[in-house]
Design an enzyme around this catalytic site. Structure first.
Site, PDB file in Angstrom:
ATOM      1  N   TYR A 136     -19.173  15.598  -7.996  1.00 55.53           N
ATOM      2  CA  TYR A 136     -20.243  14.591  -8.068  1.00 55.53           C
ATOM      3  C   TYR A 136     -19.778  13.283  -7.448  1.00 55.53           C
ATOM      4  O   TYR A 136     -18.584  12.980  -7.408  1.00 55.53           O
ATOM      5  CB  TYR A 136     -20.709  14.373  -9.510  1.00 55.53           C
ATOM      6  CG  TYR A 136     -19.759  13.590 -10.405  1.00 55.53           C
ATOM      7  CD1 TYR A 136     -19.917  12.218 -10.597  1.00 55.53           C
ATOM      8  CD2 TYR A 136     -18.715  14.230 -11.083  1.00 55.53           C
ATOM      9  CE1 TYR A 136     -19.063  11.504 -11.427  1.00 55.53           C
ATOM     10  CE2 TYR A 136     -17.874  13.530 -11.912  1.00 55.53           C
ATOM     11  CZ  TYR A 136     -18.040  12.159 -12.088  1.00 55.53           C
ATOM     12  OH  TYR A 136     -17.187  11.455 -12.911  1.00 55.53           O
ATOM     13  N   CYS A 137     -20.750  12.535  -6.899  1.00 52.76           N
ATOM     14  CA  CYS A 137     -20.490  11.192  -6.384  1.00 52.76           C
ATOM     15  C   CYS A 137     -21.472  10.247  -7.080  1.00 52.76           C
ATOM     16  O   CYS A 137     -21.860  10.482  -8.221  1.00 52.76           O
ATOM     17  CB  CYS A 137     -20.580  11.142  -4.868  1.00 52.76           C
ATOM     18  SG  CYS A 137     -22.182  11.620  -4.168  1.00 52.76           S
ATOM     19  N   TRP A 138     -21.870   9.170  -6.416  1.00 52.82           N
ATOM     20  CA  TRP A 138     -22.732   8.184  -7.077  1.00 52.82           C
ATOM     21  C   TRP A 138     -24.106   8.758  -7.420  1.00 52.82           C
ATOM     22  O   TRP A 138     -24.575   8.662  -8.537  1.00 52.82           O
ATOM     23  CB  TRP A 138     -22.861   6.943  -6.191  1.00 52.82           C
ATOM     24  CG  TRP A 138     -23.836   5.926  -6.721  1.00 52.82           C
ATOM     25  CD1 TRP A 138     -25.021   5.565  -6.183  1.00 52.82           C
ATOM     26  CD2 TRP A 138     -23.718   5.141  -7.918  1.00 52.82           C
ATOM     27  NE1 TRP A 138     -25.657   4.612  -6.945  1.00 52.82           N
ATOM     28  CE2 TRP A 138     -24.872   4.327  -8.025  1.00 52.82           C
ATOM     29  CE3 TRP A 138     -22.748   5.049  -8.916  1.00 52.82           C
ATOM     30  CZ2 TRP A 138     -25.076   3.442  -9.078  1.00 52.82           C
ATOM     31  CZ3 TRP A 138     -22.953   4.162  -9.969  1.00 52.82           C
ATOM     32  CH2 TRP A 138     -24.106   3.376 -10.030  1.00 52.82           C
TER      33      TRP A 138
ATOM     34  N   TYR B 226     -23.459  10.814 -10.437  1.00 49.96           N
ATOM     35  CA  TYR B 226     -23.129  10.003 -11.605  1.00 49.96           C
ATOM     36  C   TYR B 226     -24.375   9.437 -12.278  1.00 49.96           C
ATOM     37  O   TYR B 226     -24.426   9.332 -13.509  1.00 49.96           O
ATOM     38  CB  TYR B 226     -22.186   8.862 -11.204  1.00 49.96           C
ATOM     39  CG  TYR B 226     -22.042   7.817 -12.282  1.00 49.96           C
ATOM     40  CD1 TYR B 226     -21.221   8.041 -13.387  1.00 49.96           C
ATOM     41  CD2 TYR B 226     -22.758   6.618 -12.220  1.00 49.96           C
ATOM     42  CE1 TYR B 226     -21.109   7.106 -14.402  1.00 49.96           C
ATOM     43  CE2 TYR B 226     -22.651   5.673 -13.232  1.00 49.96           C
ATOM     44  CZ  TYR B 226     -21.824   5.914 -14.319  1.00 49.96           C
ATOM     45  OH  TYR B 226     -21.731   4.979 -15.313  1.00 49.96           O
TER      46      TYR B 226
ATOM     47  N   GLY C 159     -24.992  12.387  -3.084  1.00 55.73           N
ATOM     48  CA  GLY C 159     -25.273  12.209  -1.662  1.00 55.73           C
ATOM     49  C   GLY C 159     -24.166  12.716  -0.755  1.00 55.73           C
ATOM     50  O   GLY C 159     -23.571  13.772  -0.996  1.00 55.73           O
TER      51      GLY C 159
END
Length: 350
Positions: A93-95, A122, A98
């Site tokens: 996972y990222c922000w 996140y 994306g």
């Protein structure tokens, strides 16, 4: 070839390793408990890409971002992933789900690993934490209440040893909950990560059984207990501990021994009291510290500061106090007996 699996929840996916590909600064503020940080862009690189995005144009920023991400993924493949077995299953996972998470997921999937990506990244995780912290009506919280120095935290630990469920707010906050409560050599988490740890702890609890915690103010050090939780705690039944002041002084001197060895650690407390109490009293407290008259100093701040504040809380919650225990000596045997009395009372009243 496996397809990348996009999921809406990070839980109940079996034996997975959760990878947070955000920058170290983002990770430090908050992250999924148990995740590891493999930053596809470090702090400096993320800042640089962001500046170009705003000051030049998004296209140029994407070119730079892609080149940096490619270099970093190559490095991580050699250092972090080369010894992973074929059965390894990462959740990335990222922000907000994306480019950063997709970039790593694509490469790992092409290699042949079974890869999952958290939809929304996140932000999905954070929204679930906030939503679920509001839905706590089913939990039966029991508050251990007592004046400062009544060994409430110790009793919680004894309850845990007796297989009772506890919620250690001070442990999660890395703070003992008073002006003298800063933990030695420990930094408090961010507010977000404190809420994450609260959520993580509460979701492990069984709502069919009582959960014990100690009475706290709404703020522990620099951290705030979420409103819905705080309201629930205030409505919960309380168990009152009564301990003689002499025993509380002795207990606090043992628990805060490091403050008696480095007087300068008391300076923030004394400065915080200035203006709240007469100058004559502050001067007297400083004299007690300078002369290392620790028993009298602790007795003074209990009688003049902590006990009056506590009395207000006891009066406020008196209708929720259904059981009182008197503890004459704060030794291990009595703490164990007190914990058993609490459990016997709760079991007999259910």
């Amino acid at each position: 070839m496996n397809k990348i699996n996009y999921v809406d929840d990070w839980r109940n996916l079996g034996n997975i390793e959760i990878i947070d590909v955000r920058s170290p600064a983002e990770f430090e503020i908050d992250h999924i408990p148990g995740s590891i940080n493999i930053p596809i862009l470090n702090n400096r690189e993320r800042h640089e890409v962001g500046l170009i995005y705003k000051q030049v144009n998004p296209f140029k920023a994407k070119i730079l971002g892609a080149s940096l991400i490619s270099e970093n993924i190559s490095k991580f493949l050699k250092i972090n992933f080369s010894k992973k077995p074929g059965s390894w299953h990462p959740l990335i996972y990222c922000w907000r789900g994306g480019q950063r998470s997709r970039s790593l997921a694509l490469i790992l999937n092409e290699i042949g690993w079974r890869v999952s990506v958290l939809n929304g990244g996140y932000k999905t995780f954070r929204n679930k934490v906030l939503e679920e912290l509001k839905v706590i009506e089913s939990f039966d919280f029991r508050i251990i209440q007592g004046q400062t120095g009544s060994a409430k935290t110790k009793i919680l630990k004894h309850l845990k040893k007796l297989d009772a469920q506890i919620l250690d707010l001070e442990g999660l906050a890395c703070h003992r909950g008073s002006l003298l409560g800063k933990e030695k050599n420990k930094k408090q988490h961010s507010q977000r990560y404190f809420e994450t740890l609260l959520h993580h702890s509460i979701t492990k609890l069984d709502s069919n059984y009582p959960v014990y915690l100690e009475s706290e103010s709404s703020k522990i050090g620099n951290l705030h207990i979420p409103n819905k939780l705080w309201e629930k705690f205030n409505m919960s039944e309380r168990i009152l501990l009564r301990v003689p002041i002499k025993e509380r002084v002795k207990f606090l001197l043992n628990e805060y021994e490091h403050l008696t060895k480095k007087n300068d650690l008391l300076e923030p407390f004394l400065k915080g009291m200035t203006g709240r109490y007469p100058n004559k009293m502050i001067i007297y407290w400083r004299e007690l510290v300078a002369n290392k008259n620790w028993e009298q100093f602790v007795k003074e701040i209990l009688e003049n500061h902590y006990d009056p504040k506590y009395s207000f809380s006891e009066i406020k919650h008196k209708d929720k106090i259904n059981f009182e225990i008197e503890i004459k000596k704060l030794n291990k045997l009595n703490l164990d007996k007190t914990s058993k009395k609490i459990l016997d009372y709760i079991n007999s009243s259910n």
